[in-house]
Design a protein around this motif. Structure first.
Motif, PDB file in Angstrom:
ATOM      1  N   VAL A 112       0.856  -1.186   0.000  1.00  0.00           N
ATOM      2  CA  VAL A 112       0.000   0.000   0.000  1.00  0.00           C
ATOM      3  C   VAL A 112       0.894   1.237   0.000  1.00  0.00           C
ATOM      4  O   VAL A 112       1.720   1.410   0.897  1.00  0.00           O
ATOM      5  N   VAL A 113       0.761   2.060  -1.023  1.00  0.00           N
ATOM      6  CA  VAL A 113       1.372   3.389  -1.032  1.00  0.00           C
ATOM      7  C   VAL A 113       0.247   4.344  -0.645  1.00  0.00           C
ATOM      8  O   VAL A 113      -0.645   4.618  -1.448  1.00  0.00           O
ATOM      9  N   ARG A 123      -4.364  -0.023   7.253  1.00  0.00           N
ATOM     10  CA  ARG A 123      -4.291   0.667   8.552  1.00  0.00           C
ATOM     11  C   ARG A 123      -2.864   1.122   8.848  1.00  0.00           C
ATOM     12  O   ARG A 123      -2.634   2.255   9.276  1.00  0.00           O
ATOM     13  N   LEU A 124      -1.909   0.222   8.617  1.00  0.00           N
ATOM     14  CA  LEU A 124      -0.524   0.542   8.930  1.00  0.00           C
ATOM     15  C   LEU A 124       0.020   1.635   8.011  1.00  0.00           C
ATOM     16  O   LEU A 124       0.773   2.509   8.447  1.00  0.00           O
ATOM     17  N   ALA A 125      -0.354   1.601   6.736  1.00  0.00           N
ATOM     18  CA  ALA A 125       0.125   2.608   5.788  1.00  0.00           C
ATOM     19  C   ALA A 125      -0.430   3.985   6.130  1.00  0.00           C
ATOM     20  O   ALA A 125       0.288   4.994   6.093  1.00  0.00           O
ATOM     21  N   ARG A 126      -1.709   4.036   6.473  1.00  0.00           N
ATOM     22  CA  ARG A 126      -2.308   5.323   6.851  1.00  0.00           C
ATOM     23  C   ARG A 126      -1.644   5.861   8.117  1.00  0.00           C
ATOM     24  O   ARG A 126      -1.354   7.066   8.211  1.00  0.00           O
ATOM     25  N   ALA A 127      -1.399   4.986   9.079  1.00  0.00           N
ATOM     26  CA  ALA A 127      -0.730   5.420  10.308  1.00  0.00           C
ATOM     27  C   ALA A 127       0.664   5.960  10.011  1.00  0.00           C
ATOM     28  O   ALA A 127       1.115   6.931  10.639  1.00  0.00           O
ATOM     29  N   MET A 128       1.364   5.363   9.043  1.00  0.00           N
ATOM     30  CA  MET A 128       2.693   5.834   8.691  1.00  0.00           C
ATOM     31  C   MET A 128       2.639   7.225   8.059  1.00  0.00           C
ATOM     32  O   MET A 128       3.495   8.078   8.322  1.00  0.00           O
ATOM     33  N   LEU A 154       8.829  12.532   4.379  1.00  0.00           N
ATOM     34  CA  LEU A 154       8.516  11.179   3.932  1.00  0.00           C
ATOM     35  C   LEU A 154       7.012  10.987   3.892  1.00  0.00           C
ATOM     36  O   LEU A 154       6.270  11.644   4.627  1.00  0.00           O
ATOM     37  N   GLY A 155       6.576  10.059   3.027  1.00  0.00           N
ATOM     38  CA  GLY A 155       5.177   9.672   2.991  1.00  0.00           C
ATOM     39  C   GLY A 155       4.987   8.360   3.714  1.00  0.00           C
ATOM     40  O   GLY A 155       5.892   7.837   4.371  1.00  0.00           O
ATOM     41  N   GLY A 156       3.770   7.818   3.593  1.00  0.00           N
ATOM     42  CA  GLY A 156       3.449   6.599   4.312  1.00  0.00           C
ATOM     43  C   GLY A 156       3.041   5.464   3.402  1.00  0.00           C
ATOM     44  O   GLY A 156       2.335   5.657   2.405  1.00  0.00           O
ATOM     45  N   ASP A 215      -0.599   6.614  19.000  1.00  0.00           N
ATOM     46  CA  ASP A 215       0.535   5.758  18.643  1.00  0.00           C
ATOM     47  C   ASP A 215       1.411   6.362  17.568  1.00  0.00           C
ATOM     48  O   ASP A 215       2.632   6.300  17.646  1.00  0.00           O
ATOM     49  N   PHE A 216       0.790   6.979  16.559  1.00  0.00           N
ATOM     50  CA  PHE A 216       1.609   7.467  15.440  1.00  0.00           C
ATOM     51  C   PHE A 216       2.421   8.707  15.817  1.00  0.00           C
ATOM     52  O   PHE A 216       3.306   9.110  15.071  1.00  0.00           O
ATOM     53  N   CYS A 217       2.151   9.313  16.969  1.00  0.00           N
ATOM     54  CA  CYS A 217       3.003  10.389  17.488  1.00  0.00           C
ATOM     55  C   CYS A 217       4.095   9.840  18.398  1.00  0.00           C
ATOM     56  O   CYS A 217       5.267  10.157  18.235  1.00  0.00           O
TER      57      CYS A 217
END
Length: 355
Positions: free
Chosen positions: A37-38, A67-72, A83-85, A283-285
């Motif tokens: 997922v990009v 979910r993980l890509a959006r969180a990144m 950077l992107g996620g 979490d993503f912070c």
């Protein structure tokens, strides 16, 4: 179900998540089944993990990757990175199915993106595995373990939460339960022990939990008991969805801050935590330290500079908590607003002016 119905379901999920691109790969020779997922490349190439896990089915693998890509994306934006996620998942049991041929096949899959996705190790993969992927794809992040920097950022985030909870931020005597003592969790446990915290550790691997506890003078807690163990801070450092409908009533902590991704099973659980006066560091912070370190690596900077930036994770967590209290929102909503605001600004600069 017809093909059209299936396509509609998948594309509906992608639209809801806002992903730029999702790719599926199956390599018959090696048995590779994987998803990339990009999610967003507004700020730069999408950096994300390669997770290998025995998912129940392809739908579960796609959901996890989305979910993980959006969180990144949110993590990189909230941390102020260029950077992107993105994320990548390989379906299979890493203990049984992982081979160098399979990893190289996944590398060839990643290479089709021409550098738009930069892989790093995650659950089920190691830096050595990313090195194997790097024989086929470039760039990859396969040198310098980011786990200690993730842990350092979490430590500073916990300190920020303690200050927001009315203390001086000292960890001496603070009862912290680290759930999952893999790379990040064990590093965090070491930092907490050095700060004289009262340390509890839990892991699905009893031998690993015991080894960490013996080394640091911690107390072992059964993994199924971690979420309802009385503590000041619960630090999830393994799989996600720790806070869900079943565990929420059992929580006996006042702060949740850890290295795991997707700690909340649904966005609505943020409000449920707030209603119980449990302070949640999104979490993503709070787990962005490893990503900061990886960007520093990509830029070729020294470790000391990376450490200085990682320690700013605590400052960012404090800002999010203050914003949430000022606006009457949850900390998750405040953190998402911070990340989305930066993305909107970047997109507006990239949009050509009308002639």
């Amino acid at each position: 179900m017809t093909t059209t119905e299936h396509d509609t379901t998948v594309f509906g999920r992608l639209r809801a998540d806002g992903a730029e691109q999702v790719l599926f790969s199956h390599d018959a020779r090696t048995g590779l089944r994987s998803v990339i997922v990009v999610h967003d490349t507004t700020l730069g190439p999408a950096l994300g993990g390669v997770r290998m896990h025995a998912y129940e089915d392809e739908s579960a693998a796609l959901d996890d990757a989305l979910r993980l890509a959006r969180a990144m994306t949110l993590k990189a934006s909230a941390a102020g990175l260029g950077l992107g996620g993105g994320w990548s998942v390989v379906i299979g049991d890493p203990a049984r199915d992982k081979t160098q041929d399979l990893l190289r096949a996944h590398g060839r899959f990643i290479a089709t993106l021409g550098g738009r996705f930069i892989p790093v190790n995650d659950i089920g993969t190691t830096q050595a595995d990313i090195g194997v992927i790097g024989r086929e794809a470039s760039p990859v992040c396969d040198s310098g373990d980011p786990s200690p920097m993730t842990a350092l950022g979490v430590l500073e985030g916990i300190r920020a939460c303690l200050r927001a909870d009315g203390t001086d931020g000292s960890l001496k005597g603070v009862r912290v339960c680290v759930q999952g003592v893999g790379n990040v969790g064990s590093a965090l446990a070491g930092l907490l022990a050095a700060e004289s915290a009262e340390l509890l550790v839990a892991d699905t691997d009893p031998a690993r939990a015991t080894a960490v506890a013996d080394r640091l003078g911690a107390t072992v807690v059964a993994p199924e008991a971690a979420v309802h163990t009385a503590c000041d801070v619960l630090a999830p450092c393994a799989m996600g969805a720790v806070v869900n409908d079943a565990t929420l009533p059992e929580l006996r902590c006042r702060i949740i801050a850890g290295g795991a991704n997707n700690v909340l099973a649904t966005p609505g659980h943020a409000a449920a935590l707030a209603a119980r006066n449990i302070l949640y560091a999104p979490d993503f912070c709070v787990n962005a330290g490893g990503l900061v370190f990886l960007e520093e690596q990509i830029l070729g900077h020294e470790r000391e500079q990376a450490e200085q930036r990682v320690r700013q994770v605590g400052t960012r967590v404090a800002e999010v908590i203050a914003q949430a209290r000022r606006t009457g929102t949850t900390t998750t909503e405040a953190a998402i607003d911070l990340a989305q605001s930066r993305l909107r600004t970047a997109r507006s600069r990239q949009t050509p002016s009308p002639v």
